[in-house]
Design a protein around this motif. Structure first.
Motif, short mmCIF file in Angstrom:
data_model
loop_
_atom_site.label_atom_id
_atom_site.label_comp_id
_atom_site.label_asym_id
_atom_site.label_seq_id
_atom_site.Cartn_x
_atom_site.Cartn_y
_atom_site.Cartn_z
N THR A 146 -58.26 17.68 18.40
CA THR A 146 -58.36 16.24 18.65
C THR A 146 -57.12 15.46 18.24
N THR A 147 -56.05 16.17 17.91
CA THR A 147 -54.81 15.50 17.51
C THR A 147 -53.83 15.49 18.67
N ASP A 148 -52.69 14.86 18.45
CA ASP A 148 -51.60 14.83 19.44
C ASP A 148 -50.42 15.59 18.83
N PRO A 149 -50.35 16.92 19.03
CA PRO A 149 -49.33 17.70 18.33
C PRO A 149 -47.91 17.34 18.74
N ALA A 150 -47.71 16.88 19.96
CA ALA A 150 -46.36 16.49 20.37
C ALA A 150 -45.89 15.28 19.57
N ALA A 151 -46.76 14.29 19.41
CA ALA A 151 -46.41 13.12 18.60
C ALA A 151 -46.25 13.51 17.14
N ASP A 152 -47.12 14.40 16.65
CA ASP A 152 -47.01 14.85 15.26
C ASP A 152 -45.69 15.58 15.03
N LEU A 153 -45.31 16.42 15.98
CA LEU A 153 -44.05 17.16 15.85
C LEU A 153 -42.87 16.20 15.78
N ALA A 154 -42.85 15.22 16.65
CA ALA A 154 -41.75 14.25 16.65
C ALA A 154 -41.68 13.49 15.32
N GLU A 155 -42.85 13.11 14.79
CA GLU A 155 -42.88 12.38 13.53
C GLU A 155 -42.43 13.26 12.37
N VAL A 156 -42.85 14.51 12.38
CA VAL A 156 -42.47 15.43 11.30
C VAL A 156 -40.96 15.62 11.26
N VAL A 157 -40.37 15.88 12.42
CA VAL A 157 -38.93 16.11 12.47
C VAL A 157 -38.17 14.84 12.09
N ARG A 158 -38.67 13.68 12.52
CA ARG A 158 -38.02 12.41 12.16
C ARG A 158 -38.12 12.14 10.68
N ARG A 159 -39.31 12.38 10.11
CA ARG A 159 -39.55 12.03 8.71
C ARG A 159 -38.90 13.00 7.73
N TYR A 160 -38.98 14.30 8.03
CA TYR A 160 -38.56 15.30 7.05
C TYR A 160 -37.23 15.97 7.39
N ARG A 161 -36.69 15.69 8.56
CA ARG A 161 -35.40 16.27 8.96
C ARG A 161 -35.41 17.80 8.83
N ASN A 162 -36.50 18.42 9.28
CA ASN A 162 -36.67 19.86 9.10
C ASN A 162 -36.83 20.58 10.43
N GLY A 163 -36.18 20.06 11.48
CA GLY A 163 -36.33 20.63 12.81
C GLY A 163 -36.05 22.13 12.89
N PRO A 164 -34.92 22.62 12.33
CA PRO A 164 -34.66 24.06 12.41
C PRO A 164 -35.74 24.90 11.74
N ASP A 165 -36.25 24.43 10.59
CA ASP A 165 -37.31 25.17 9.91
C ASP A 165 -38.59 25.20 10.75
N VAL A 166 -38.90 24.08 11.40
CA VAL A 166 -40.13 24.00 12.19
C VAL A 166 -40.05 24.89 13.42
N ILE A 167 -38.93 24.84 14.16
CA ILE A 167 -38.83 25.66 15.37
C ILE A 167 -38.81 27.14 15.02
N ASP A 168 -38.22 27.48 13.88
CA ASP A 168 -38.22 28.87 13.42
C ASP A 168 -39.65 29.32 13.13
N ALA A 169 -40.40 28.49 12.43
CA ALA A 169 -41.79 28.83 12.10
C ALA A 169 -42.64 28.91 13.36
N LEU A 170 -42.45 27.99 14.30
CA LEU A 170 -43.21 28.02 15.54
C LEU A 170 -42.92 29.30 16.33
N THR A 171 -41.66 29.72 16.34
CA THR A 171 -41.30 30.94 17.05
C THR A 171 -41.99 32.15 16.44
N THR A 172 -42.05 32.19 15.11
CA THR A 172 -42.74 33.29 14.43
C THR A 172 -44.24 33.20 14.65
N TRP A 173 -44.76 31.99 14.67
CA TRP A 173 -46.22 31.79 14.70
C TRP A 173 -46.87 32.28 15.99
#
Length: 333
Positions: free
Chosen positions: A226-253
């Motif tokens: 029931t969430t909007d993961p695309a919006a959540d992803l954009a907010e996470v990367v904007r807020r925490y500046r952790n884009g490389p860590d997130v894409i790496d984790a998503l690739t593994t996941w």
């Protein structure tokens, strides 16, 4: 000379030291000797470990299986693959090789290895990269895919066969394609799994970055979240500046949970102010991706990608000082 293994022995491209593979019934292991520099300008030899099934007269000939990375060895996977491919191997002779810079001959870059493990995407520190470059020295220019292709042609000759079937996975598909382009008459068949194309590749992986919101949205729709993961992803990367860590984790996941259920929940929590679960998943993905150089050499990985790649600033020979300007679209002189 052709011996009992169906292989020529002696000299560059020859197989030596043939003996039963330890703990592996029905396979012979040997060492393929190849020149460090196929162009002949620099001296030196490399010994590449090879495992060959003993069914020399298999009706469909040699099946050379190429692993990924770049950086993975081949021989340690023989037992697993021989079990999974058992029905096919009634007709084929399975051969696997530790490509140059992998396995027992892995290029060693300790700090880079510790920081990256088996990841393609974890950004290493500057220190790790410069230490690796210093450790490998000028010899790093002999670890491109073209060098591996030349090794494989010597392997074909040593096996005493006119043509081979090449089966590659991930980076192994790229190597198989390059071999087929260089030696089309020596290829019986190509089997490509998780294809890496010869053209159109982006060293910055922007295709994966752009695809992440769509993939997460489709996964959410499939599981009824029931969430909007695309919006959540954009907010996470904007807020925490952790884009490389997130894409790496998503690739593994994608290998852990193709529906991304836990990751989607973690992104939502982080987007609403609680990053604890997301940080734990990122740390877990990194810990699970730990690997020794013998399992996946990051030194070889870096050397090959730098030699093969074409970047916004040109090749790996381009001066470091001007690269940032080229990346921003403002070439500097």
């Amino acid at each position: 000379m052709v011996g009992a293994t169906g292989a020529r022995s002696g000299g560059d491209g020859g197989l030596s030291g043939a003996a039963p593979c330890p703990g592996l019934t029905g396979y012979t292991c040997a060492t393929l000797t190849v020149p460090l520099d196929h162009g002949g300008g620099d001296p030196g030899r490399l010994g590449l470990k090879v495992a060959m099934a003993d069914n020399v007269t298999a009706p469909k000939g040699v099946l050379l299986f190429l692993t990924g990375g770049p950086g993975q060895p081949g021989v340690p996977f023989v037992e697993r693959l021989s079990q999974k491919m058992a029905p096919v191997l009634k007709d084929y002779r399975l051969v696997m090789i530790d490509q140059r810079g992998t396995g027992g001959g892995a290029l060693q870059c300790p700090r880079l290895q510790e920081e990256m493990g088996s990841s393609d995407l974890t950004p290493p520190t500057v220190r790790a990269v410069t230490e690796c470059a210093a450790a490998l020295g000028p010899r790093r220019r002999f670890y491109g895919t073209a060098d591996t292709v030349a090794d494989l042609e010597l392997l074909r000759q040593a096996l005493g066969v006119r043509r081979m079937t090449l089966d590659g996975v991930s980076y192994g598909t790229y190597t198989a394609e390059r071999y087929a382009l260089a030696h089309p008459g020596n290829v019986a068949r190509l089997v490509l799994d998780s294809v890496v194309p010869q053209t159109g590749g982006d060293p910055m992986d922007r295709v994966a970055l752009r695809a992440a919101p769509r993939v997460l949205t489709e996964a959410c729709r499939a599981t009824g979240c029931t969430t909007d993961p695309a919006a959540d992803l954009a907010e996470v990367v904007r807020r925490y500046r952790n884009g490389p860590d997130v894409i790496d984790a998503l690739t593994t996941w994608e290998f852990v949970d193709p529906d991304y259920t836990e990751m989607i929940g973690a992104l939502h929590e982080a987007a609403t102010g609680d990053p604890a679960l997301l940080r734990a998943l990122i740390a877990g993905a990194r810990e699970g991706g730990a690997a020794s150089a013998e399992e996946l050499s990051q030194g070889l990985h870096a050397a090959t990608l730098c030699l093969d790649g074409r970047f916004p600033w040109g090749s790996s020979d381009a001066p470091v000082a001007g690269r940032r300007g080229h990346w921003r679209g403002r070439p500097r002189t």
